[in-house]
Design a protein around this motif. Structure first.
Motif, PDB file in Angstrom:
ATOM      1  N   ASN A  31       0.824  -1.211   0.000  1.00 13.62           N
ATOM      2  CA  ASN A  31       0.000   0.000   0.000  1.00 13.62           C
ATOM      3  C   ASN A  31       0.856   1.256   0.000  1.00 13.62           C
ATOM      4  N   THR A  32       0.367   2.296  -0.635  1.00 17.12           N
ATOM      5  CA  THR A  32       0.994   3.606  -0.562  1.00 17.12           C
ATOM      6  C   THR A  32       0.331   4.382   0.565  1.00 17.12           C
ATOM      7  N   VAL A  33       1.142   4.915   1.481  1.00 18.92           N
ATOM      8  CA  VAL A  33       0.611   5.649   2.632  1.00 18.92           C
ATOM      9  C   VAL A  33       1.067   7.101   2.540  1.00 18.92           C
ATOM     10  N   LYS A  34       0.117   8.010   2.457  1.00 16.74           N
ATOM     11  CA  LYS A  34       0.434   9.431   2.388  1.00 16.74           C
ATOM     12  C   LYS A  34       0.105  10.081   3.726  1.00 16.74           C
ATOM     13  N   ILE A  35       1.087  10.780   4.285  1.00 11.57           N
ATOM     14  CA  ILE A  35       0.878  11.428   5.579  1.00 11.57           C
ATOM     15  C   ILE A  35       1.384  12.869   5.527  1.00 11.57           C
ATOM     16  N   PRO A  36       0.855  13.745   6.384  1.00 15.37           N
ATOM     17  CA  PRO A  36       1.451  15.076   6.513  1.00 15.37           C
ATOM     18  C   PRO A  36       2.805  14.930   7.197  1.00 15.37           C
ATOM     19  N   ILE A  96     -10.746  -1.114   7.925  1.00 15.24           N
ATOM     20  CA  ILE A  96     -11.643   0.033   8.167  1.00 15.24           C
ATOM     21  C   ILE A  96     -10.835   1.311   8.355  1.00 15.24           C
ATOM     22  N   LEU A  97      -9.772   1.233   9.162  1.00 17.12           N
ATOM     23  CA  LEU A  97      -8.962   2.417   9.441  1.00 17.12           C
ATOM     24  C   LEU A  97      -8.277   2.944   8.181  1.00 17.12           C
ATOM     25  N   GLN A  98      -7.849   2.030   7.305  1.00 17.70           N
ATOM     26  CA  GLN A  98      -7.140   2.443   6.094  1.00 17.70           C
ATOM     27  C   GLN A  98      -8.020   3.271   5.156  1.00 17.70           C
ATOM     28  N   LYS A  99      -9.322   3.103   5.267  1.00 19.55           N
ATOM     29  CA  LYS A  99     -10.231   3.868   4.425  1.00 19.55           C
ATOM     30  C   LYS A  99     -10.385   5.303   4.908  1.00 19.55           C
ATOM     31  N   MET A 112       1.985  -0.016   8.397  1.00 16.41           N
ATOM     32  CA  MET A 112       2.052  -1.333   9.022  1.00 16.41           C
ATOM     33  C   MET A 112       3.459  -1.917   8.949  1.00 16.41           C
ATOM     34  N   SER A 113       3.858  -2.583  10.031  1.00 15.93           N
ATOM     35  CA  SER A 113       5.126  -3.303  10.032  1.00 15.93           C
ATOM     36  C   SER A 113       4.864  -4.799   9.919  1.00 15.93           C
TER      37      SER A 113
END
Length: 256
Positions: free
Chosen positions: A3-8, A87-90, A96-97
């Motif tokens: 998954n690609t995770v985008k964060i501030p 659910i949280l990923q949405k 995740m590790s």
């Protein structure tokens, strides 16, 4: 997980869903940015008590998590349940590790440090842990070990687990190395393998002295010991303390 995770960057409202990674966040100097932890996050004891509890590692309180408005959630494939993570990923960035070895643990620590703008702290921490583990001298004659994590049914740590990695690092041979993950076993199987050592972990099942006596009655030739599961299964900054614990345990075994 692909998954690609985008964060501030850097995140300012972090929730940790894994006890060992919670302790890591504090040790990286992120106390003010941690807004939520699980009820099983017990270290550092004086600091986690002031953080909002979002449920357990296997059952999240989704409403509480939403109220906290996290900009980064940190979890683990093994310790968290896929339905809750899905659910949280949405709704939130979820990192995740997936850890079964020391190199995996080092990579996780460095990556979390990078995500949280604490790269210097993370690099220093990993180098210190590596230095401490380099002082562990494996015994020349390896003891054969069965590591129990659960009762009713009995469950053991086998290959492809971080516990197996720690046993190997200490120079011990896991008698269940030919199996994967956490298989169910019975007393007859353990007796047939005749391990030199039987480790009864403090977690997730809280083995006690009465269990030591029970195992000793079935395997009188084995040394049965209660061991602190945190040093075998926590793959965050608690690894700083693990080498000294392993050395003390080795000395205790040598005296018995």
């Amino acid at each position: 997980m692909g998954n690609t995770v985008k964060i501030p960057f850097p995140p300012t409202r972090i929730i940790s869903l894994v006890p060992s990674q919670t302790e890591l966040l504090f040790d990286l100097g992120l106390e003010e940015k941690i807004v939520g932890v699980t009820k099983f996050c017990v270290h550092p004891a004086d600091k986690v008590k002031s953080k909002t509890k979002i449920g357990g590692t296997k059952k999240f309180n989704l409403d509480k998590i939403r109220e906290l408005k996290p900009d980064l959630i940190i979890g683990n494939i093994e310790e968290n349940y896929p339905e809750g993570i899905s659910i949280l990923q949405k709704e939130f960035p979820v990192w995740m590790s997936d850890i079964s070895s020391l190199p995996d643990a080092y990579a996780m620590m460095l990556e979390i440090a990078r995500l949280a703008d604490r790269e210097v702290n993370g690099t220093k921490l990993v180098e210190e842990i590596k230095s401490k583990f380099s002082t562990i001298l494996s015994p020349s004659n390896s003891n054969r070990v069965a590591y129990l994590i659960w009762k009713n049914p009995f469950m053991v740590a086998a290959e492809e687990t971080f516990i197996h990695e720690m046993l190997t690092v200490c120079g011990w041979t896991n008698v269940f190395a030919n199996q994967k993950r956490y298989p169910e076993v019975n007393m007859e199987e353990i007796m047939a393998l005749g391990p030199d050592l039987i480790f009864l972990s403090s977690e997730p099942y809280p083995f006690s002295e009465q269990h030591v006596a029970e195992f000793q009655s079935f395997l009188p030739k084995s040394k049965v010991l209660l061991v602190d599961g945190e040093y075998y299964s926590w793959y965050g900054s608690r690894l700083l303390l693990a080498p000294n614990y392993f050395k003390m345990l080795g000395q205790e075994i040598g005296k018995k």
